[in-house]
Design a protein around this motif. Sequence first.
Motif, PDB file in Angstrom:
ATOM      1  N   LEU A   1       3.703   4.377  -2.714  1.00  0.00           N
ATOM      2  CA  LEU A   1       3.752   3.130  -2.822  1.00  0.00           C
ATOM      3  C   LEU A   1       5.030   2.520  -2.203  1.00  0.00           C
ATOM      4  O   LEU A   1       6.137   3.301  -2.342  1.00  0.00           O
ATOM      5  CB  LEU A   1       3.615   2.835  -4.403  1.00  0.00           C
ATOM      6  N   GLU A   2       4.993   1.185  -1.968  1.00  0.00           N
ATOM      7  CA  GLU A   2       5.914   0.232  -1.423  1.00  0.00           C
ATOM      8  C   GLU A   2       6.295  -0.803  -2.353  1.00  0.00           C
ATOM      9  O   GLU A   2       5.073  -1.514  -2.940  1.00  0.00           O
ATOM     10  CB  GLU A   2       5.940   0.061  -0.168  1.00  0.00           C
ATOM     11  N   TYR A   3       7.227  -1.505  -2.535  1.00  0.00           N
ATOM     12  CA  TYR A   3       7.474  -2.634  -3.215  1.00  0.00           C
ATOM     13  C   TYR A   3       6.981  -3.901  -2.157  1.00  0.00           C
ATOM     14  O   TYR A   3       7.278  -3.720  -1.133  1.00  0.00           O
ATOM     15  CB  TYR A   3       8.904  -2.892  -3.426  1.00  0.00           C
ATOM     16  N   SER A   4       6.183  -4.618  -2.907  1.00  0.00           N
ATOM     17  CA  SER A   4       5.706  -5.636  -2.070  1.00  0.00           C
ATOM     18  C   SER A   4       6.565  -6.880  -1.766  1.00  0.00           C
ATOM     19  O   SER A   4       7.451  -7.332  -2.789  1.00  0.00           O
ATOM     20  CB  SER A   4       4.341  -6.089  -2.659  1.00  0.00           C
ATOM     21  N   SER A   5       6.562  -7.700  -0.561  1.00  0.00           N
ATOM     22  CA  SER A   5       7.304  -8.743  -0.326  1.00  0.00           C
ATOM     23  C   SER A   5       6.678 -10.016  -0.436  1.00  0.00           C
ATOM     24  O   SER A   5       6.944 -11.268  -0.223  1.00  0.00           O
ATOM     25  CB  SER A   5       8.109  -8.747   0.890  1.00  0.00           C
ATOM     26  N   GLU A   6       5.199  -9.934  -1.074  1.00  0.00           N
ATOM     27  CA  GLU A   6       4.436 -10.885  -0.791  1.00  0.00           C
ATOM     28  C   GLU A   6       4.121 -11.465  -2.157  1.00  0.00           C
ATOM     29  O   GLU A   6       3.981 -12.770  -2.321  1.00  0.00           O
ATOM     30  CB  GLU A   6       2.981 -10.584  -0.079  1.00  0.00           C
TER      31      GLU A   6
ATOM     32  N   LEU B   1       2.996  -4.215  -6.027  1.00  0.00           N
ATOM     33  CA  LEU B   1       3.200  -3.250  -5.118  1.00  0.00           C
ATOM     34  C   LEU B   1       2.185  -3.162  -3.890  1.00  0.00           C
ATOM     35  O   LEU B   1       1.290  -3.790  -3.550  1.00  0.00           O
ATOM     36  CB  LEU B   1       3.321  -1.829  -5.613  1.00  0.00           C
ATOM     37  N   ARG B   2       2.506  -2.291  -2.980  1.00  0.00           N
ATOM     38  CA  ARG B   2       1.934  -2.260  -1.626  1.00  0.00           C
ATOM     39  C   ARG B   2       1.373  -0.809  -1.332  1.00  0.00           C
ATOM     40  O   ARG B   2       2.244   0.159  -1.495  1.00  0.00           O
ATOM     41  CB  ARG B   2       2.588  -2.721  -0.380  1.00  0.00           C
ATOM     42  N   ARG B   3       0.105  -0.562  -1.044  1.00  0.00           N
ATOM     43  CA  ARG B   3      -0.357   0.821  -0.630  1.00  0.00           C
ATOM     44  C   ARG B   3      -0.704   0.837   0.662  1.00  0.00           C
ATOM     45  O   ARG B   3      -1.498   0.102   1.247  1.00  0.00           O
ATOM     46  CB  ARG B   3      -1.501   1.110  -1.548  1.00  0.00           C
ATOM     47  N   PRO B   4       0.206   1.373   1.604  1.00  0.00           N
ATOM     48  CA  PRO B   4      -0.015   1.456   3.192  1.00  0.00           C
ATOM     49  C   PRO B   4      -1.304   2.219   3.442  1.00  0.00           C
ATOM     50  O   PRO B   4      -1.872   2.900   2.381  1.00  0.00           O
ATOM     51  CB  PRO B   4       1.164   2.121   3.492  1.00  0.00           C
ATOM     52  N   TRP B   5      -1.984   2.017   4.426  1.00  0.00           N
ATOM     53  CA  TRP B   5      -3.288   2.640   5.016  1.00  0.00           C
ATOM     54  C   TRP B   5      -2.868   4.435   5.419  1.00  0.00           C
ATOM     55  O   TRP B   5      -3.700   5.098   5.286  1.00  0.00           O
ATOM     56  CB  TRP B   5      -3.764   2.037   6.124  1.00  0.00           C
TER      57      TRP B   5
ATOM     58  N   SER C   1      -2.644  -3.701   7.404  1.00  0.00           N
ATOM     59  CA  SER C   1      -1.573  -2.221   7.501  1.00  0.00           C
ATOM     60  C   SER C   1      -1.768  -1.884   5.795  1.00  0.00           C
ATOM     61  O   SER C   1      -1.283  -0.742   5.686  1.00  0.00           O
ATOM     62  CB  SER C   1      -0.182  -2.812   7.815  1.00  0.00           C
ATOM     63  N   GLY C   2      -2.064  -2.551   4.973  1.00  0.00           N
ATOM     64  CA  GLY C   2      -2.071  -1.970   3.593  1.00  0.00           C
ATOM     65  C   GLY C   2      -2.659  -3.013   2.531  1.00  0.00           C
ATOM     66  O   GLY C   2      -2.941  -4.300   2.956  1.00  0.00           O
ATOM     67  N   ASN C   3      -2.865  -2.665   1.349  1.00  0.00           N
ATOM     68  CA  ASN C   3      -3.186  -3.563   0.243  1.00  0.00           C
ATOM     69  C   ASN C   3      -2.112  -3.893  -0.530  1.00  0.00           C
ATOM     70  O   ASN C   3      -1.293  -2.976  -0.902  1.00  0.00           O
ATOM     71  CB  ASN C   3      -4.296  -2.866  -0.430  1.00  0.00           C
TER      72      ASN C   3
END
Length: 246
Positions: A122-127, A132-136, A198-200
């Motif tokens: 997981l990544e922190y989302s900037s949107e 959070l952000r799950r890359p593909w 690129s991810g969700n």
Amino acid sequence: MASDGEKISAYEYLRGEALREIGAKIRAAREERGLSQAALAGMVSTTQQTIDRLERGKSKQSRYRDHVLRVLELPLPTEQEVNAIAIGEAHRRERLISKAALSDLSSGRTIPHVQEIPVYKLEYSSEKTGALRRPWTPVDYLTRPQPLFRVEGAYGLIVLSGAMEPSMFEGDTALVNPHIVPRPRNEIILIGEDDDNSGNEILLRSFVSQDAREWSVSSPSGGAAETLSKDDWPECHVIVGKFTRI
């Protein structure tokens, strides 16, 4: 048995074929009606870029697809098309399989058993605030655990600090089943639309209840319930276990 040189990605083959076929139907119907991509976008309250991605089969998940099809008076995706998309998503970025298996996949027969599941960090989302952000692209693969032994599309998520405490901590891996219906107090993952391929964007929550339009959820650490629109968060995946980091 196909040779290594004949192996191709089930993800690319099945998902791409199904989405391109749907996109071609959308483009043909739009042009037949004399509509520009921008005009069609205005009819469904989205952007020209979204329509362009739909027509080119580049949008992995879009809450606008069915709306566009209805506006253009096109049938919704057939069961075979839906299955192809689902199978492609299930094999997203997983191991390559042989061409011999693809005929079974595309005809709807039993999907070959995949011995490993992808693991995403997981990544922190900037949107979106709190998302959070799950890359593909997976960072690892995990031997398929018992709770997910024959679950297509199962995956693992490496948890970030504070995201799921006190049930999971930084570095733990959540085991995710994308198919089962959530029950109250299940820990869940709400999936947003993939806007840039690129991810969700995702939310980690505890399930409370749902209706046709909204999720009722709470923070994993407890607190008051909140309601979230299914238009913004169309999918719900259930966490069924974890691997604790030693």
